[in-house]
Design an enzyme around this catalytic site. Structure first.
Site, mmCIF file in Angstrom:
data_model
loop_
_atom_site.group_PDB
_atom_site.id
_atom_site.type_symbol
_atom_site.label_atom_id
_atom_site.label_comp_id
_atom_site.label_asym_id
_atom_site.label_seq_id
_atom_site.Cartn_x
_atom_site.Cartn_y
_atom_site.Cartn_z
ATOM 1 C CG MET A 1 3.949 10.956 7.103
ATOM 2 S SD MET A 1 4.017 11.669 5.524
ATOM 3 C CE MET A 1 4.225 13.447 5.637
ATOM 4 C CG ASN A 2 -0.221 6.274 4.392
ATOM 5 O OD1 ASN A 2 0.497 5.527 3.609
ATOM 6 N ND2 ASN A 2 -0.672 5.392 5.543
ATOM 7 C CG ASP B 1 14.607 10.669 5.284
ATOM 8 O OD1 ASP B 1 14.995 11.054 6.425
ATOM 9 O OD2 ASP B 1 13.447 11.156 4.765
ATOM 10 C CG ASP C 1 2.916 0.832 0.503
ATOM 11 O OD1 ASP C 1 3.308 0.333 1.399
ATOM 12 O OD2 ASP C 1 1.729 1.776 0.359
ATOM 13 C CD GLU D 1 2.754 -22.362 -0.769
ATOM 14 O OE1 GLU D 1 2.591 -21.736 -1.764
ATOM 15 O OE2 GLU D 1 1.896 -22.456 0.228
HETATM 16 C C1 GLA Z 1 0.609 2.428 3.979
HETATM 17 C C2 GLA Z 1 1.615 1.579 4.348
HETATM 18 C C3 GLA Z 1 0.977 0.231 4.092
HETATM 19 C C4 GLA Z 1 0.016 -0.108 5.093
HETATM 20 C C5 GLA Z 1 -0.911 0.832 4.749
HETATM 21 C C6 GLA Z 1 -2.071 0.876 5.703
HETATM 22 O O1 GLA Z 1 0.050 2.406 2.658
HETATM 23 O O2 GLA Z 1 2.875 1.545 3.349
HETATM 24 O O3 GLA Z 1 1.961 -0.781 4.279
HETATM 25 O O4 GLA Z 1 0.303 -0.132 6.553
HETATM 26 O O5 GLA Z 1 -0.581 2.333 4.801
HETATM 27 O O6 GLA Z 1 -3.148 1.852 5.542
#
Ligand code: GLA
Length: 729
Positions: free
Chosen positions: A478-479, A533, A547, A613
């Site tokens: 949800m951006n 939440d 992020d 790694e």
């Molecule tokens: C949001 C999410 C990221 C990624 C991008 C994709 O920013 O938090 O993790 O999924 O969208 O657009």
């Protein structure tokens, strides 16, 4: 244990370590008499002081009792506009336009078990719970107010909810309806809030309450990156181990307000609930409104205990089957490895690079559907982009499964791009006022999830995807924040309902998914932690925490998050170094240590790792899986404050104290660093322990004197200490 003294109208809620009490007095005002360390009980109204204070009115029936004023008495659920000038809890606007609320006690009912809330997330459980329902009435407005209390004794958890019913013959507009009001008869309290922004969420901020109202809130339509619907009030000196603390959480994912008011009498009040700004619910005769649940933990023994009680309650009584306390997959996500730029072959190549490293689940992130080559288009068209993924998920998923991994994918169901088929067909499905230009966020608009037909359409699209291939996980994103809030489906006088109806719509869709796909793991996300939440946790047992994947920033974010939310809720991944968000260089060990304080996973192309790694990653996933229960369900102790101390340190201890994992990430390199010892917690002082399989350390020494820390060379070095009790024989 709930004790009802019907004769004296005293209601006492005992938990293992705390007591909460209210009393309906001679004017049927419901007074809050006490909340704090457990007492034997009795009528605690003797604690309440009465005094005649200038400009504090007296209720009509109090006659000339000038020392009786709603303005000075501790209220259980505060009135509005009838003589208490502190923060109101509820406000009614009947057809005469008045905006008051005057509640009197009417009766109560005790039930075994936990009440539920239709369409809203709520703590759940069986007979370990007791429920008290108190009925209050505003006789003039003909409004019934039911206060719900759930008591989970062992966890010191008290939940609250409020239901308001219009029992009159006219329409009443509900202008505010808090979930919780808590009056304190003391002034010496600090308020701790959890604040920040996108990529730096939930940083604790602590200050003594000063006169007046201090408040954090969200009017963004989601609980937000900026403030969390969880706050603490505590004694000035309270720390991790000492002092009286009160944590208050709202089980809700939309607009909220947590307001604390310090009055001239030092009677502090906390009110928590839906933010009254832009909120107005119209209740026709017979209609009811239910405010979201709030939950309280009081700890007489510091912030650490308060957090552990919340953690366990959330893990065991909010998150639901089949994920409650259960093992979740170690996942890898392609977002930071590819962003929008991938093909099926590239994804299979990335998954191939992860094969054999202990990764359980491959997650395909944004960019797989519609015309989604950038974030300018495609949202709403939930069909596979056949150019990127020829043959669709039916072709891709078996290729991933053949590598020994389950498959999951990213969705952002609540949003629409203007450049999408969905928007072209249904422009009125996006929030926005006709004739007024709308603000875009990340170049997208918000679908009107208050509308059933919009949700039905999206749900059908999601079902088509889920049914097309074996998908075991979705990341529900949800951006953007909600702006231009207006719904084409509601009349003018109901537009104040849109934000709440939107949240109810999100919950409705998530509940349908749970009903139809009970084993589907959903991780929610809102540009990272923009909707972190307890409301979301009821539907999605884990939430992408931020992020910001830099290990060092993350330790601060995860530290703040840990005051309320358990490790198993915190989506955390290892990503590349230098970090994509801030360019910081950290070792793979340090990044692993940080991500293991969450659900653990990877957000990078593991195929590009060196053999050394890869060996580290293999060890990390094996270690994480071996100690899964300890890490996810152990008792969590904050051993340092990474905002103030030269290192971040925390510990997960088994409840019986027989094993523990201590993690530490040091700060920037320091020459001539002082000798330091780290005092551990949660061990059995009488037992002896090995540390990473070696040595012989008495528990009391580790807890009282501490474990000597090594001298670190280089920036942000880390340490993981696995402690295991040596058996007595
Ligand atoms: C949001 C999410 C990221 C990624 C991008 C994709 O920013 O938090 O993790 O999924 O969208 O657009």
């Amino acid at each position: 244990m709930i004790i009802l003294d019907q004769e004296n109208r005293v209601f006492t809620l005992h938990t293992q370590n705390t007591t909460y009490q209210m009393k309906a007095d001679r004017h049927s005002i419901l007074l809050h008499t006490y909340y704090g360390p457990r007492l034997r009980g009795g009528d605690l109204s003797c604690l309440i002081q009465y005094a005649d204070r200038g400009f504090s009115p007296n209720p009509n029936e109090a006659g000339d009792e000038r020392d009786y004023s709603l303005d000075t008495l501790p209220q259980e659920y505060s009135s509005c506009g009838v003589g208490d000038f502190r923060l109101p809890s509820v406000e009614f606007e009947p057809e005469d336009g008045s905006r008051l609320a005057d509640l009197r006690y009417e009766g109560c009912e005790l039930r075994r078990g936990k009440y539920g809330l239709e369409g809203l997330p709520a703590f759940w459980g069986g007979d370990e719970w007791e429920t008290l329902v108190i009925r209050m009435r505003d006789a003039a407005a003909k409004m019934l107010v039911e206060l719900y209390y759930g008591v989970l004794e062992e966890r010191d958890l008290i939940t609250r909810a409020v239901r308001v019913v219009n029992q009159g013959t006219g329409t009443v507009r509900l202008r505010r309806c808090a979930s919780l009001c808590l009056d304190f008869q003391r002034g010496d309290l600090d308020l701790i809030t959890f604040d920040g922004c996108h990529t730096m969420e939930r940083c604790p901020s602590r200050a003594p309450l000063r006169p007046g109202i201090q408040c954090v809130n969200s009017v963004r339509g989601a609980s937000s990156h900026h403030h969390n619907p969880f706050v603490i009030l505590c004694e000035h000196g309270a720390n991790e181990d000492y002092g009286l603390c009160y944590g208050a959480m709202l089980v809700y994912s939309g607009n909220f307000q947590a307001a604390a008011e310090r009055t001239w009498l030092e009677n502090n009040r906390l009110v928590l609930g839906i933010d009254p700004c832009n909120f107005c619910f119209t209740l026709a005769p017979g209609e009811a409104f239910t405010a979201p649940e709030a939950a309280l933990v009081c700890s007489p023994a510091g912030l650490g205990r308060m957090s552990r009680q919340f953690h366990r309650s959330l893990r065991e009584n909010l998150i639901r089957d089949p994920f409650q306390g259960k093992r979740r997959p170690v996942l890898m996500n392609n977002w930071e490895a590819t962003y929008f730029d991938f093909t099926a072959d590239r994804l299979v190549e990335i998954a191939g690079g992860a094969a054999g490293l202990g990764i359980d689940l491959f997650v395909m992130d944004d960019g797989w559907f519609g015309s989604r080559d950038t974030d300018l288009s495609g949202l709403g068209d939930w069909e596979v982009n056949q150019e990127k993924l020829p043959g669709g998920l039916e072709a891709l998923v078996p290729r991933i499964r053949a590598l020994g991994m389950d498959f999951g994918l990213w969705l952002e169901p609540e949003m629409v791009s203007e450049n999408s088929r969905l928007y072209r067909e249904h422009p009125d499905w996006a929030l926005g006022v006709p004739g007024r230009p709308r603000a875009r966020g990340r170049s997208q608009l918000v679908l009107d999830f208050s509308r059933r037909e919009v949700r039905d359409y999206i749900y059908k699209a999601i079902r088509n995807i889920l049914d097309s291939a074996g998908i075991t996980y979705i990341k529900w994103d949800m951006n953007r924040s909600l702006s231009d809030v207006w719904s084409a489906a509601l009349p003018a006088d109901r537009q104040g309902e849109v934000c709440h109806r939107y949240v109810l719509g999100v919950y409705d869709l998530l509940e349908r998914l749970r009903r139809d796909y009970p084993r589907l793991l959903i991780e929610s996300c809102s540009g990272g932690g923009g909707r972190f939440d307890a409301g979301m946790l009821y539907y999605t047992p884990q939430i992408w925490c931020s992020d910001n994947t830099d290990a060092v920033d993350r330790l601060r974010i995860q530290y703040g998050t840990s005051f309320c939310y358990p490790v198993s809720a915190v989506g955390a991944h290892v990503s590349v170094s230098p970090n994509e968000q801030n360019g910081r260089v950290t070792s793979l060990e340090t990044r692993g240590t940080a991500a293991m304080s969450g659900t653990f996973g990877f957000e990078m192309d593991l195929g590009r790792c060196t053999p050394e790694e890869r060996a580290v990653i293999r060890r990390q996933t094996a270690f994480f899986k071996e100690h899964y229960d300890l890490i996810q369900n152990g008792d969590y102790y904050r051993l340092s404050d990474p905002f103030a101390d030269p290192y971040a340190a925390w510990e997960q201890a088994a409840p019986d104290g027989r094993e523990a994992l201590v993690s530490l990430v040091a700060g920037p390199a320091q020459a001539a660093a002082p000798f330091r010892r780290l005092r551990l917690r949660g061990l059995d002082p009488a037992l002896r322990y090995t540390v990473n399989g070696q040595g012989d350390y008495p528990g009391d020494v580790l807890m009282e004197a501490g474990y000597p820390l090594p001298m670190f060379q280089g920036d942000y070095q880390s340490l993981q200490l696995y402690l295991s009790a040596v058996s007595e024989d």
